[in-house]
Design a protein around this motif. Structure first.
Motif, PDB file in Angstrom:
ATOM      1  N   UNK A   1       8.535  26.498  35.233  1.00 21.49           N
ATOM      2  CA  UNK A   1       8.383  27.258  33.993  1.00 21.49           C
ATOM      3  C   UNK A   1       9.457  26.924  32.967  1.00 21.49           C
ATOM      4  N   UNK A   2      10.610  26.462  33.449  1.00 21.31           N
ATOM      5  CA  UNK A   2      11.741  26.260  32.548  1.00 21.31           C
ATOM      6  C   UNK A   2      12.124  24.789  32.508  1.00 21.31           C
ATOM      7  N   UNK A   3      12.357  24.314  31.278  1.00 23.05           N
ATOM      8  CA  UNK A   3      12.661  22.900  31.057  1.00 23.05           C
ATOM      9  C   UNK A   3      13.798  22.744  30.069  1.00 23.05           C
ATOM     10  N   UNK A   4      14.564  21.681  30.284  1.00 27.02           N
ATOM     11  CA  UNK A   4      15.551  21.296  29.292  1.00 27.02           C
ATOM     12  C   UNK A   4      14.919  20.433  28.226  1.00 27.02           C
TER      13      UNK A   4
ATOM     14  N   UNK B   1      14.378  20.738  35.283  1.00 30.50           N
ATOM     15  CA  UNK B   1      13.404  21.829  35.309  1.00 30.50           C
ATOM     16  C   UNK B   1      13.778  22.827  36.394  1.00 30.50           C
ATOM     17  N   UNK B   2      13.357  24.075  36.220  1.00 31.77           N
ATOM     18  CA  UNK B   2      13.697  25.123  37.181  1.00 31.77           C
ATOM     19  C   UNK B   2      12.532  26.078  37.376  1.00 31.77           C
ATOM     20  N   UNK B   3      12.418  26.576  38.586  1.00 29.67           N
ATOM     21  CA  UNK B   3      11.466  27.638  38.878  1.00 29.67           C
ATOM     22  C   UNK B   3      11.799  28.222  40.243  1.00 29.67           C
ATOM     23  N   UNK B   4      11.207  29.363  40.520  1.00 25.01           N
ATOM     24  CA  UNK B   4      11.536  30.038  41.777  1.00 25.01           C
ATOM     25  C   UNK B   4      10.990  29.292  42.986  1.00 25.01           C
TER      26      UNK B   4
ATOM     27  N   UNK C   1      14.847  34.956  31.245  1.00 20.42           N
ATOM     28  CA  UNK C   1      14.800  33.583  30.748  1.00 20.42           C
ATOM     29  C   UNK C   1      15.889  32.743  31.375  1.00 20.42           C
ATOM     30  N   UNK C   2      15.601  31.490  31.525  1.00 18.33           N
ATOM     31  CA  UNK C   2      16.555  30.511  32.030  1.00 18.33           C
ATOM     32  C   UNK C   2      16.655  29.395  31.001  1.00 18.33           C
ATOM     33  N   UNK C   3      17.866  29.043  30.636  1.00 14.79           N
ATOM     34  CA  UNK C   3      18.070  27.943  29.689  1.00 14.79           C
ATOM     35  C   UNK C   3      18.698  26.758  30.425  1.00 14.79           C
ATOM     36  N   UNK C   4      18.208  25.580  30.108  1.00 13.73           N
ATOM     37  CA  UNK C   4      18.673  24.350  30.731  1.00 13.73           C
ATOM     38  C   UNK C   4      19.081  23.369  29.645  1.00 13.73           C
ATOM     39  N   UNK C   5      20.252  22.775  29.794  1.00 16.13           N
ATOM     40  CA  UNK C   5      20.723  21.806  28.816  1.00 16.13           C
ATOM     41  C   UNK C   5      21.202  20.562  29.562  1.00 16.13           C
TER      42      UNK C   5
ATOM     43  N   UNK D   1      14.556  26.561  42.554  1.00 16.60           N
ATOM     44  CA  UNK D   1      14.481  25.130  42.803  1.00 16.60           C
ATOM     45  C   UNK D   1      14.774  24.429  41.486  1.00 16.60           C
ATOM     46  N   UNK D   2      15.661  23.445  41.545  1.00  9.00           N
ATOM     47  CA  UNK D   2      16.046  22.698  40.354  1.00  9.00           C
ATOM     48  C   UNK D   2      15.592  21.254  40.535  1.00  9.00           C
ATOM     49  N   UNK D   3      14.805  20.796  39.595  1.00 10.93           N
ATOM     50  CA  UNK D   3      14.221  19.466  39.729  1.00 10.93           C
ATOM     51  C   UNK D   3      14.584  18.570  38.560  1.00 10.93           C
TER      52      UNK D   3
END
Length: 122
Positions: free
Chosen positions: A110-113, A97-100, A1-5, A33-35
């Motif tokens: 897949x991952x969002x703040x 947001x983040x994903x590979x 899991x990846x957490x974004x704040x 990749x961080x968007x």
């Protein structure tokens, strides 16, 4: 899991600047990749820009080039969105947001703040 704040949003006058931060935690994300995306009331989510965590290369939405800049600090595990020359139409909730393998579509992440509100007054 990846957490974004995310943090750093607020109220700013037109022409002003803000810097948003996105702190990343969780499993290894060095190749991610961080968007940044944004969503204004009544509008669809919009791609702002993306940065490669490994290489630091960036890509921006054409309409925002020159005003918005994305950077990252590996030691702080933080991605930044520097916004200059803000306009009332920049008012939106801004999401990290983040994903590979990133892209310009939110569906690719897949991952969002939780988002941070930016309001630009005229």
């Amino acid at each position: 899991q990846v957490q974004l704040v995310e943090s750093g949003g607020g109220l700013v006058q037109a022409g002003g600047s803000l810097r948003l931060s996105c702190v990343v935690s969780g499993r290894t994300f060095s190749s991610y990749a961080m968007a940044w995306f944004r969503q204004a009331p009544g509008k669809e989510r919009e791609f702002v820009g993306v940065i490669s965590w490994s290489f630091g290369s960036t890509y921006y939405a054409d309409s925002l080039k020159g005003r918005f800049t994305i950077s990252r600090d590996n030691a702080k595990k933080t991605v930044y969105l520097q916004m200059n020359g803000l306009k009332p139409e920049d008012t939106a909730v801004y999401y990290c947001a983040a994903d590979q393998v990133g892209g310009q579509s939110g569906a690719e992440y897949a991952y969002w703040g939780q988002g941070t509100q930016v309001t630009v007054s005229s």
